[in-house]
Structure formats: C-alpha cells, structure tokens
Scaffold this motif. Structure first.
Motif, PDB file in Angstrom:
ATOM      1  N   MET A   1    -112.460 -36.387  61.167  1.00 18.85           N
ATOM      2  CA  MET A   1    -113.539 -36.682  62.084  1.00 18.85           C
ATOM      3  C   MET A   1    -113.716 -38.180  62.203  1.00 18.85           C
ATOM      4  O   MET A   1    -113.368 -38.927  61.317  1.00 18.85           O
ATOM      5  N   ALA A   2    -114.299 -38.559  63.300  1.00 18.87           N
ATOM      6  CA  ALA A   2    -114.586 -39.968  63.492  1.00 18.87           C
ATOM      7  C   ALA A   2    -115.717 -40.352  62.548  1.00 18.87           C
ATOM      8  O   ALA A   2    -116.415 -39.501  62.016  1.00 18.87           O
ATOM      9  N   GLY A   3    -115.900 -41.651  62.403  1.00 22.58           N
ATOM     10  CA  GLY A   3    -116.946 -42.137  61.518  1.00 22.58           C
ATOM     11  C   GLY A   3    -118.323 -41.828  62.063  1.00 22.58           C
ATOM     12  O   GLY A   3    -118.474 -41.236  63.117  1.00 22.58           O
ATOM     13  N   LYS A   4    -119.338 -42.263  61.356  1.00 24.43           N
ATOM     14  CA  LYS A   4    -120.702 -41.958  61.755  1.00 24.43           C
ATOM     15  C   LYS A   4    -121.295 -43.030  62.671  1.00 24.43           C
ATOM     16  O   LYS A   4    -122.488 -43.074  62.866  1.00 24.43           O
ATOM     17  N   ARG A   5    -120.448 -43.875  63.244  1.00 26.31           N
ATOM     18  CA  ARG A   5    -120.928 -44.859  64.209  1.00 26.31           C
ATOM     19  C   ARG A   5    -121.437 -44.158  65.449  1.00 26.31           C
ATOM     20  O   ARG A   5    -121.008 -43.065  65.765  1.00 26.31           O
ATOM     21  N   GLN A   6    -122.305 -44.837  66.161  1.00 24.41           N
ATOM     22  CA  GLN A   6    -122.750 -44.301  67.440  1.00 24.41           C
ATOM     23  C   GLN A   6    -121.752 -44.711  68.508  1.00 24.41           C
ATOM     24  O   GLN A   6    -121.373 -45.876  68.592  1.00 24.41           O
ATOM     25  N   ILE A   7    -121.347 -43.751  69.316  1.00 25.38           N
ATOM     26  CA  ILE A   7    -120.502 -44.093  70.446  1.00 25.38           C
ATOM     27  C   ILE A   7    -121.388 -44.573  71.581  1.00 25.38           C
ATOM     28  O   ILE A   7    -122.598 -44.318  71.605  1.00 25.38           O
ATOM     29  N   ILE A   8    -120.783 -45.285  72.527  1.00 25.00           N
ATOM     30  CA  ILE A   8    -121.482 -45.756  73.717  1.00 25.00           C
ATOM     31  C   ILE A   8    -120.887 -44.995  74.894  1.00 25.00           C
ATOM     32  O   ILE A   8    -119.670 -44.895  75.025  1.00 25.00           O
TER      33      ILE A   8
ATOM     34  N   PHE B   1    -112.327 -23.107  74.338  1.00 27.05           N
ATOM     35  CA  PHE B   1    -111.939 -23.961  73.218  1.00 27.05           C
ATOM     36  C   PHE B   1    -113.125 -24.296  72.315  1.00 27.05           C
ATOM     37  O   PHE B   1    -113.013 -25.129  71.425  1.00 27.05           O
ATOM     38  N   GLY B   2    -114.266 -23.677  72.550  1.00 23.52           N
ATOM     39  CA  GLY B   2    -115.518 -24.056  71.901  1.00 23.52           C
ATOM     40  C   GLY B   2    -115.531 -24.047  70.389  1.00 23.52           C
ATOM     41  O   GLY B   2    -116.328 -24.745  69.776  1.00 23.52           O
ATOM     42  N   ASP B   3    -114.647 -23.262  69.769  1.00 18.60           N
ATOM     43  CA  ASP B   3    -114.664 -23.181  68.318  1.00 18.60           C
ATOM     44  C   ASP B   3    -113.820 -24.266  67.655  1.00 18.60           C
ATOM     45  O   ASP B   3    -113.726 -24.321  66.438  1.00 18.60           O
ATOM     46  N   LYS B   4    -113.222 -25.143  68.439  1.00 18.78           N
ATOM     47  CA  LYS B   4    -112.379 -26.201  67.875  1.00 18.78           C
ATOM     48  C   LYS B   4    -113.264 -27.244  67.192  1.00 18.78           C
ATOM     49  O   LYS B   4    -114.226 -27.742  67.786  1.00 18.78           O
ATOM     50  N   PRO B   5    -112.953 -27.611  65.945  1.00 10.38           N
ATOM     51  CA  PRO B   5    -113.788 -28.575  65.223  1.00 10.38           C
ATOM     52  C   PRO B   5    -113.926 -29.921  65.932  1.00 10.38           C
ATOM     53  O   PRO B   5    -114.988 -30.529  65.898  1.00 10.38           O
ATOM     54  N   TYR B   6    -112.859 -30.380  66.605  1.00  8.75           N
ATOM     55  CA  TYR B   6    -112.949 -31.687  67.263  1.00  8.75           C
ATOM     56  C   TYR B   6    -113.920 -31.661  68.446  1.00  8.75           C
ATOM     57  O   TYR B   6    -114.581 -32.654  68.731  1.00  8.75           O
ATOM     58  N   LEU B   7    -114.053 -30.508  69.114  1.00  8.17           N
ATOM     59  CA  LEU B   7    -115.035 -30.418  70.199  1.00  8.17           C
ATOM     60  C   LEU B   7    -116.446 -30.399  69.637  1.00  8.17           C
ATOM     61  O   LEU B   7    -117.353 -31.016  70.197  1.00  8.17           O
ATOM     62  N   GLN B   8    -116.636 -29.719  68.519  1.00  9.79           N
ATOM     63  CA  GLN B   8    -117.943 -29.725  67.871  1.00  9.79           C
ATOM     64  C   GLN B   8    -118.297 -31.145  67.416  1.00  9.79           C
ATOM     65  O   GLN B   8    -119.441 -31.579  67.538  1.00  9.79           O
ATOM     66  N   SER B   9    -117.296 -31.888  66.933  1.00 11.98           N
ATOM     67  CA  SER B   9    -117.531 -33.274  66.509  1.00 11.98           C
ATOM     68  C   SER B   9    -117.919 -34.143  67.694  1.00 11.98           C
ATOM     69  O   SER B   9    -118.810 -34.987  67.584  1.00 11.98           O
ATOM     70  N   LEU B  10    -117.239 -33.940  68.837  1.00 10.92           N
ATOM     71  CA  LEU B  10    -117.592 -34.717  70.031  1.00 10.92           C
ATOM     72  C   LEU B  10    -119.023 -34.407  70.468  1.00 10.92           C
ATOM     73  O   LEU B  10    -119.783 -35.323  70.791  1.00 10.92           O
TER      74      LEU B  10
ATOM     75  N   LEU C   1    -110.756 -33.374  76.392  1.00 10.32           N
ATOM     76  CA  LEU C   1    -110.865 -32.217  75.514  1.00 10.32           C
ATOM     77  C   LEU C   1    -109.699 -32.107  74.537  1.00 10.32           C
ATOM     78  O   LEU C   1    -109.694 -31.226  73.681  1.00 10.32           O
ATOM     79  N   ALA C   2    -108.706 -32.999  74.651  1.00 11.63           N
ATOM     80  CA  ALA C   2    -107.624 -33.047  73.659  1.00 11.63           C
ATOM     81  C   ALA C   2    -108.167 -33.739  72.409  1.00 11.63           C
ATOM     82  O   ALA C   2    -109.065 -34.585  72.497  1.00 11.63           O
ATOM     83  N   PRO C   3    -107.641 -33.422  71.227  1.00 12.08           N
ATOM     84  CA  PRO C   3    -108.189 -34.018  70.004  1.00 12.08           C
ATOM     85  C   PRO C   3    -108.274 -35.550  70.028  1.00 12.08           C
ATOM     86  O   PRO C   3    -109.308 -36.114  69.674  1.00 12.08           O
ATOM     87  N   ILE C   4    -107.231 -36.225  70.461  1.00 12.70           N
ATOM     88  CA  ILE C   4    -107.294 -37.692  70.470  1.00 12.70           C
ATOM     89  C   ILE C   4    -108.189 -38.183  71.599  1.00 12.70           C
ATOM     90  O   ILE C   4    -108.875 -39.197  71.470  1.00 12.70           O
ATOM     91  N   GLY C   5    -108.237 -37.434  72.694  1.00  9.20           N
ATOM     92  CA  GLY C   5    -109.146 -37.795  73.790  1.00  9.20           C
ATOM     93  C   GLY C   5    -110.593 -37.784  73.344  1.00  9.20           C
ATOM     94  O   GLY C   5    -111.361 -38.697  73.638  1.00  9.20           O
TER      95      GLY C   5
ATOM     96  N   VAL D   1    -106.489 -33.701  63.810  1.00  7.98           N
ATOM     97  CA  VAL D   1    -105.693 -33.067  64.866  1.00  7.98           C
ATOM     98  C   VAL D   1    -104.961 -31.895  64.232  1.00  7.98           C
ATOM     99  O   VAL D   1    -104.945 -31.767  63.002  1.00  7.98           O
ATOM    100  N   PRO D   2    -104.343 -31.033  65.043  1.00 11.07           N
ATOM    101  CA  PRO D   2    -103.677 -29.855  64.455  1.00 11.07           C
ATOM    102  C   PRO D   2    -102.676 -30.186  63.340  1.00 11.07           C
ATOM    103  O   PRO D   2    -102.536 -29.439  62.390  1.00 11.07           O
TER     104      PRO D   2
END
Length: 139
Positions: free
Chosen positions: A1-8, A29-38, A95-99, A115-116
């Motif tokens: 996961m990304a850090g706890k910084r605030q995104i702009i 794709f809702g159950d993907k952890p990276y989407l939940q993180s976003l 919606l891609a993990p790196i995106g 990522v996977p």
C-alpha cells in the motif's frame, strides 16, 4: 500500500472517480485491495480546484515517468480512465494497481504498492504533462 501521506486531487477528478467507484466496471473489481486503498486515500485527499493544483502532482490525464527502485527501469505512462486505457500506447488505467498508486502523488515521491506479483517500490521521476498546469485561465 501507499504511505499514509495525503494525496492531492482535483475536485473534478475526485467527483469522476467517485462515480467510477459505483460503475459496473468498478463493482466487478471492488474486492481488490488496491481499489480499497485508493478509496481510503481519496477519503483523506486534499481536494483542490484545478487551477490550485501544484504543477508536480499526478492528476488524471497526466503523463509521468516512474522509476522502479529495484530494477532502476524508467517507464512513462499517461494516467487515464478505464475506457481510454491502452497499455500498448502507455495509457494506464487508474483502476490498474500502479495507476491507483500514482494518482495524487508528486515528483520525487517514493511509492510502494501491492500488485499481483508482490510489493513494488518506485519513484515518481517527473510529471511530463499535467492538464491543470497547461490549462489557460480566462478571467
């Protein structure tokens, strides 16, 4: 996961992404952890008008150079909505993990994301193009 910084993020990108989260595509794709993180990052995000966004922030439709910290490989992508995604043309879906990882971060930021294939770490080397800084304001 990304850090706890605030995104702009711009107000319009925030609204468009909120709508996207409730689309059929995102629901699939809702159950993907990276989407939940976003979603979590968007809930904490600093939301600004487009003309207030600093020029080194990755927004939707930005073109960015990122460097893999492990391999030192540099890749250039344009961050787009899923309907415009075309990895052969370096158009990376938000919606891609790196995106999801790069949205709202800035030049020089070190980002780590699941990522996977495992945890990747990369640095945002340069925001080559950002629509908000290239918009002409008329008063």
């Amino acid at each position: 996961m990304a850090g706890k910084r605030q995104i702009i993020i711009t107000k319009s990108d925030h609204d468009d992404l909120e709508s996207l989260f409730f689309s059929e595509l995102a629901m699939a794709f809702g159950d993907k952890p990276y989407l939940q993180s976003l979603r979590q990052e968007m809930n904490r995000a600093i939301v600004m008008n487009p003309d207030e966004i600093p020029p080194d922030v990755v927004t939707m439709n930005s073109t960015v150079k990122i460097r893999d910290v492990h391999t030192q490989e540099v890749s250039t992508y344009t961050l787009v909505y899923p309907k415009d995604a075309d990895i052969a043309s370096d158009k990376l879906s938000v919606l891609a993990p790196i995106g999801t990882a790069i949205l709202g971060y800035r030049e020089g930021d070190l980002v780590q994301w699941q990522v996977p294939s495992g945890l990747v770490r990369f640095r945002i080397e340069e925001v080559v193009f950002q629509p908000e800084r290239n918009r002409v304001c008329v008063t």
